[in-house]
Scaffold this motif. Structure first.
Motif, mmCIF file in Angstrom:
data_model
loop_
_atom_site.group_PDB
_atom_site.id
_atom_site.type_symbol
_atom_site.label_atom_id
_atom_site.label_comp_id
_atom_site.label_asym_id
_atom_site.label_seq_id
_atom_site.Cartn_x
_atom_site.Cartn_y
_atom_site.Cartn_z
ATOM 1 N N GLY A 122 -10.601 -4.914 -2.028
ATOM 2 C CA GLY A 122 -9.598 -4.067 -1.394
ATOM 3 C C GLY A 122 -8.946 -3.181 -2.430
ATOM 4 N N THR A 123 -7.905 -2.477 -2.022
ATOM 5 C CA THR A 123 -7.215 -1.576 -2.944
ATOM 6 C C THR A 123 -6.429 -2.373 -3.981
ATOM 7 O OG1 THR A 123 -5.414 -1.382 -1.342
ATOM 8 C CG2 THR A 123 -7.049 0.388 -1.370
ATOM 9 N N ALA B 278 -12.295 -1.822 0.685
ATOM 10 C CA ALA B 278 -12.711 -3.079 1.325
ATOM 11 C C ALA B 278 -14.232 -3.216 1.282
ATOM 12 C CB ALA B 278 -12.204 -3.132 2.759
ATOM 13 N N ARG B 279 -14.940 -2.089 1.416
ATOM 14 C CA ARG B 279 -16.413 -2.106 1.412
ATOM 15 C C ARG B 279 -17.007 -2.148 0.011
ATOM 16 N NH1 ARG B 279 -15.851 2.438 4.562
ATOM 17 N NH2 ARG B 279 -16.710 3.675 2.859
ATOM 18 N N TRP C 109 -9.957 6.492 -5.242
ATOM 19 C CA TRP C 109 -10.196 5.743 -4.010
ATOM 20 C C TRP C 109 -9.869 4.266 -4.139
ATOM 21 C CZ3 TRP C 109 -13.663 1.757 -3.835
ATOM 22 C CH2 TRP C 109 -14.627 1.690 -4.848
ATOM 23 N N GLN D 1 0.835 -1.197 0.000
ATOM 24 C CA GLN D 1 0.000 0.000 0.000
ATOM 25 C C GLN D 1 0.872 1.250 0.000
ATOM 26 O OE1 GLN D 1 -3.539 -0.051 -0.224
ATOM 27 N NE2 GLN D 1 -3.036 2.055 -0.833
ATOM 28 N N ASP E 159 -7.847 4.416 -0.786
ATOM 29 C CA ASP E 159 -8.768 4.410 0.359
ATOM 30 C C ASP E 159 -9.040 2.955 0.771
ATOM 31 O OD1 ASP E 159 -10.920 4.566 2.164
ATOM 32 O OD2 ASP E 159 -11.740 6.350 1.160
ATOM 33 N N VAL E 160 -8.237 2.480 1.715
ATOM 34 C CA VAL E 160 -8.270 1.064 2.109
ATOM 35 C C VAL E 160 -9.647 0.666 2.636
ATOM 36 C CG1 VAL E 160 -7.260 -0.647 3.671
ATOM 37 C CG2 VAL E 160 -5.786 1.051 2.557
ATOM 38 N N GLU E 161 -10.232 1.479 3.497
ATOM 39 C CA GLU E 161 -11.528 1.135 4.085
ATOM 40 C C GLU E 161 -12.639 1.116 3.033
ATOM 41 O OE1 GLU E 161 -9.509 3.557 5.503
ATOM 42 O OE2 GLU E 161 -8.718 2.214 7.038
ATOM 43 N N ARG E 162 -12.698 2.145 2.218
ATOM 44 C CA ARG E 162 -13.736 2.207 1.189
ATOM 45 C C ARG E 162 -13.570 1.072 0.177
ATOM 46 N NH1 ARG E 162 -15.191 7.191 -2.970
ATOM 47 N NH2 ARG E 162 -16.941 6.102 -3.969
#
Length: 152
Positions: free
Chosen positions: A59-60, A52-53, A43, A28, A47-50
Motif C-alpha cells: 500500500g501507500t 496496493a497492486r 505513486w 493518507q 496512488d492508493v490503488e496502484r
C-alpha cells in the motif's frame, strides 16, 4: 512532559532519555497534503490503488521527509525549555530512514539529549537523538541527530 528551566537543568540531563511521545496515526490525507506542499506526488505515496497492486509494501507509504517533519511537533509533547530568549533549528548531523511507514501506521518519537555545547554569545547548541518508532515494527522509521540553538 519534561520541563527544563535553565542551562544547568539541561546539562544535568545530557545522556538521558528526554521521553517518548504518544502514538499518532499517519493518514493518507496527511501524505497527500505533504505531496501537494512539496510537489512530490510519487505513486508509492499517493496512488492508493496502484500501491496496493504494485508496491512491495502492500500500500501507500509516507514520505521519509514527512515522517522527519513530525519531529518538532512530537518533540514539543515530550519536553520544553522555559525562560529562553529564543530557540532555532540549526540542522542535523545525521538522518536515516531505516523503514518505510505504511499509511495507517502509528508512530511515536523517542528523544535522548546527546550533548550540549557552548557556541558563543551565550547560546547553547543541543544535539538530540531522535527516533521515530513504528508500532509493531522492529526497525524505526527515522533515526536522526538534530541540532538546535537556544539562548537564556
Amino acid at each position: 512532559m519534561r520541563v527544563f528551566s535553565s542551562a544547568d537543568d539541561l546539562r544535568a540531563a545530557v545522556g538521558t532519555e528526554l521521553g517518548v511521545s504518544d502514538w499518532v496515526t499517519i493518514t493518507q490525507e496527511q501524505v497527500n497534503t505533504f505531496a501537494d506542499a512539496t510537489n512530490d506526488h510519487q505513486w508509492i505515496h499517493v496512488d492508493v490503488e496502484r500501491a496496493a497492486r504494485e508496491s512491495p509494501f502492500g500500500g501507500t507509504i509516507a514520505h521519509g521527509y514527512l515522517t522527519l517533519s513530525l519531529l518538532p511537533g512530537l518533540g514539543w509533547t515530550i519536553y520544553t525549555i522555559e525562560n529562553t530568549k529564543l530557540g532555532i533549528n540549526y540542522g542535523s548531523n545525521k538522518v536515516r530512514f531505516p523503514s518505510p511507514v505504511p499509511v495507517g501506521s502509528e508512530v511515536r518519537l523517542r528523544c535522548v539529549l546527546n550533548s550540549i555545547d557552548e557556541v558563543g554569545g551565550g547560546a547553547l547548541q543541543l544535539a538530540v537523538g531522535q527516533t521515530i518508532e513504528i508500532k509493531g515494527h522492529d526497525k524505526p522509521a527515522v533515526v536522526a541527530e538534530t541540532l538546535s540553538r537556544i539562548m537564556f
